[in-house]
Design a protein around this motif. Structure first.
Motif, PDB file in Angstrom:
ATOM      1  N   CYS A  40       0.841  -1.198   0.000  1.00 13.60           N
ATOM      2  CA  CYS A  40       0.000   0.000   0.000  1.00 13.60           C
ATOM      3  C   CYS A  40       0.874   1.245   0.000  1.00 13.60           C
ATOM      4  O   CYS A  40       1.936   1.265   0.623  1.00 13.60           O
ATOM      5  CB  CYS A  40      -0.907   0.012   1.233  1.00 13.60           C
ATOM      6  SG  CYS A  40      -1.988   1.472   1.347  1.00 13.60           S
ATOM      7  N   ALA A  41       0.412   2.266  -0.713  1.00 14.19           N
ATOM      8  CA  ALA A  41       1.069   3.572  -0.684  1.00 14.19           C
ATOM      9  C   ALA A  41       0.115   4.584  -0.075  1.00 14.19           C
ATOM     10  O   ALA A  41      -1.021   4.736  -0.545  1.00 14.19           O
ATOM     11  CB  ALA A  41       1.465   4.003  -2.094  1.00 14.19           C
ATOM     12  N   LEU A  42       0.565   5.244   0.982  1.00 18.09           N
ATOM     13  CA  LEU A  42      -0.208   6.337   1.566  1.00 18.09           C
ATOM     14  C   LEU A  42       0.383   7.644   1.068  1.00 18.09           C
ATOM     15  O   LEU A  42       1.557   7.943   1.331  1.00 18.09           O
ATOM     16  CB  LEU A  42      -0.150   6.290   3.094  1.00 18.09           C
ATOM     17  CG  LEU A  42      -0.800   7.493   3.796  1.00 18.09           C
ATOM     18  CD1 LEU A  42      -2.303   7.521   3.556  1.00 18.09           C
ATOM     19  CD2 LEU A  42      -0.482   7.494   5.293  1.00 18.09           C
ATOM     20  N   ILE A  43      -0.409   8.417   0.360  1.00 21.27           N
ATOM     21  CA  ILE A  43       0.031   9.720  -0.127  1.00 21.27           C
ATOM     22  C   ILE A  43      -0.398  10.772   0.887  1.00 21.27           C
ATOM     23  O   ILE A  43      -1.577  10.870   1.237  1.00 21.27           O
ATOM     24  CB  ILE A  43      -0.574  10.033  -1.505  1.00 21.27           C
ATOM     25  CG1 ILE A  43      -0.098   9.011  -2.535  1.00 21.27           C
ATOM     26  CG2 ILE A  43      -0.200  11.448  -1.953  1.00 21.27           C
ATOM     27  CD1 ILE A  43      -0.781   9.137  -3.885  1.00 21.27           C
ATOM     28  N   VAL A  44       0.574  11.527   1.375  1.00 21.28           N
ATOM     29  CA  VAL A  44       0.282  12.644   2.280  1.00 21.28           C
ATOM     30  C   VAL A  44       0.415  13.928   1.478  1.00 21.28           C
ATOM     31  O   VAL A  44       1.471  14.208   0.904  1.00 21.28           O
ATOM     32  CB  VAL A  44       1.246  12.661   3.480  1.00 21.28           C
ATOM     33  CG1 VAL A  44       0.958  13.866   4.369  1.00 21.28           C
ATOM     34  CG2 VAL A  44       1.132  11.367   4.278  1.00 21.28           C
ATOM     35  N   THR A  45      -0.655  14.688   1.425  1.00 26.80           N
ATOM     36  CA  THR A  45      -0.632  15.937   0.671  1.00 26.80           C
ATOM     37  C   THR A  45      -1.086  17.078   1.554  1.00 26.80           C
ATOM     38  O   THR A  45      -1.432  16.882   2.731  1.00 26.80           O
ATOM     39  CB  THR A  45      -1.505  15.835  -0.595  1.00 26.80           C
ATOM     40  OG1 THR A  45      -1.269  16.978  -1.429  1.00 26.80           O
ATOM     41  CG2 THR A  45      -2.984  15.758  -0.243  1.00 26.80           C
ATOM     42  N   GLU A  46      -1.085  18.282   0.996  1.00 26.79           N
ATOM     43  CA  GLU A  46      -1.495  19.476   1.721  1.00 26.79           C
ATOM     44  C   GLU A  46      -2.558  20.205   0.907  1.00 26.79           C
ATOM     45  O   GLU A  46      -2.643  20.011  -0.308  1.00 26.79           O
ATOM     46  CB  GLU A  46      -0.286  20.394   1.961  1.00 26.79           C
ATOM     47  CG  GLU A  46       0.350  20.879   0.666  1.00 26.79           C
ATOM     48  CD  GLU A  46       1.612  21.696   0.906  1.00 26.79           C
ATOM     49  OE1 GLU A  46       2.116  21.692   2.043  1.00 26.79           O
ATOM     50  OE2 GLU A  46       2.080  22.324  -0.057  1.00 26.79           O
ATOM     51  N   PRO A  47      -3.373  21.025   1.538  1.00 27.06           N
ATOM     52  CA  PRO A  47      -4.472  21.686   0.820  1.00 27.06           C
ATOM     53  C   PRO A  47      -4.022  22.928   0.058  1.00 27.06           C
ATOM     54  O   PRO A  47      -4.437  24.049   0.347  1.00 27.06           O
ATOM     55  CB  PRO A  47      -5.452  22.029   1.950  1.00 27.06           C
ATOM     56  CG  PRO A  47      -4.579  22.280   3.127  1.00 27.06           C
ATOM     57  CD  PRO A  47      -3.437  21.305   2.991  1.00 27.06           C
ATOM     58  N   THR A  48      -3.156  22.706  -0.919  1.00 28.44           N
ATOM     59  CA  THR A  48      -2.724  23.781  -1.818  1.00 28.44           C
ATOM     60  C   THR A  48      -2.860  23.275  -3.247  1.00 28.44           C
ATOM     61  O   THR A  48      -2.931  22.065  -3.489  1.00 28.44           O
ATOM     62  CB  THR A  48      -1.257  24.189  -1.566  1.00 28.44           C
ATOM     63  OG1 THR A  48      -0.406  23.066  -1.854  1.00 28.44           O
ATOM     64  CG2 THR A  48      -1.050  24.622  -0.122  1.00 28.44           C
ATOM     65  N   LEU A  49      -2.867  24.196  -4.199  1.00 24.77           N
ATOM     66  CA  LEU A  49      -2.989  23.774  -5.593  1.00 24.77           C
ATOM     67  C   LEU A  49      -1.770  22.959  -6.026  1.00 24.77           C
ATOM     68  O   LEU A  49      -1.904  21.988  -6.777  1.00 24.77           O
ATOM     69  CB  LEU A  49      -3.170  24.996  -6.493  1.00 24.77           C
ATOM     70  CG  LEU A  49      -4.491  25.751  -6.308  1.00 24.77           C
ATOM     71  CD1 LEU A  49      -4.554  26.963  -7.236  1.00 24.77           C
ATOM     72  CD2 LEU A  49      -5.688  24.827  -6.562  1.00 24.77           C
ATOM     73  N   SER A  50      -0.578  23.347  -5.558  1.00 19.98           N
ATOM     74  CA  SER A  50       0.607  22.558  -5.898  1.00 19.98           C
ATOM     75  C   SER A  50       0.555  21.190  -5.223  1.00 19.98           C
ATOM     76  O   SER A  50       0.995  20.186  -5.799  1.00 19.98           O
ATOM     77  CB  SER A  50       1.881  23.300  -5.494  1.00 19.98           C
ATOM     78  OG  SER A  50       1.912  23.530  -4.103  1.00 19.98           O
TER      79      SER A  50
END
Length: 285
Positions: free
Chosen positions: A185-195
């Protein structure tokens, strides 16, 4: 043995903070820091290094001054300007193409394998930890990632551990592909920005290309709820579950300053959400 990699399309999303928390929460595991270009998981796991090994990759030219007649042919053909006027090699400029060796009429140039970095096998209070450091201006980080992942797998099999928890590198390049290969499994951690959204989309495509199950978590989601909603809508559209939304929490910064994982430092809303994310990963994989 289950292999879980935490990745991000871009740097600075909080990936390593989440991985370190998993290290504190999971039992019977080995941790791997595959962000060999800018490793930092050790800052939170405080490893006691037990084994240190050289990583060799690539070649650089070396001029034998006893044989060199200083004819200048090597200087004229080196497109990287790696050969100085005193006929010494600038090792950070040499790309290892070996053209100079082939052109030298005296046979005064040889190619030597580079020491491109180091990898380590360490003990921590959380369990065994495999990590590495790529040398300055060195490449083949994908090869180094593959090496330390294999070491971690060997450790896991030898000790009958349940998990291999991988802190992956940002982006979509060779180190990311080497980190993704064969995981459960891959957990993608992102942030609430357009980039953050854009780069998360790119790494999703890479993971799905290799048929890796993907889940996503949004860190500091409440700093921009409109973009968080866009991320959730996109994930629904392509069938990727959003398994967590971590709120902005000043306690996280305080924990990092103290060199501790967020789940150990103090009770907080961010720590509670990371615990929930781990429970989802634990039972669904």
């Amino acid at each position: 043995m289950k292999q879980i990699v935490v990745i991000s399309g871009k740097g600075g999303t909080g990936k390593t903070v989440v991985t370190a928390a998993f290290a504190a929460l999971a039992k019977n595991k080995v941790m791997v820091d595959c962000d060999v270009d800018a490793a930092d998981l050790h800052l939170l796991l405080h490893p006691d290094i037990k084994e240190r090994h050289e990583f060799r990759s690539g070649q650089s030219a070396v001029i034998d001054k006893k044989l060199c007649k200083e004819c200048g042919k090597c200087v004229s053909v080196c497109r990287f300007s790696a050969i100085r006027t005193d006929y010494m090699i600038e090792r950070y400029s040499c790309e290892g193409c070996a053209f100079c060796r082939h052109i030298c009429p005296q046979g005064a140039i040889r190619m030597e394998e580079n020491v491109a970095g180091e990898w380590f096998l360490s003990d921590t209070e959380y369990g065994p930890f495999v990590h590495a450091k790529l040398g300055i201006a060195q490449e083949n980080s994908g090869k180094l990632v593959a090496k330390i992942r294999q070491i971690a797998k060997d450790v896991s099999e030898k000790k009958s551990l349940e998990y291999v928890i991988i802190d992956g590198p940002p982006g979509i390049g060779c180190p990311v592909i080497a980190s993704l290969s064969g995981v459960d499994c891959a957990l993608i951690v992102t942030e609430p920005t357009l980039s953050g959204l854009h780069d998360a989309q790119r790494v999703m495509e890479v993971a799905r290309h290799f048929n890796i199950p993907v889940k996503l978590a949004v860190n500091k989601y409440d700093l921009n709820t409109a973009v968080t909603e866009k991320i959730e809508a996109f994930c629904r559209e392509i069938g990727i579950p959003v398994i967590g939304k971590i709120p902005f929490d000043k306690t996280v910064v305080e924990a990092l300053v103290e060199g501790k994982t967020i789940v150990e430092y103090a009770a907080s809303t961010a720590a509670d959400e990371v615990k929930n994310i781990w429970e989802v990963l634990r039972y669904e994989n």
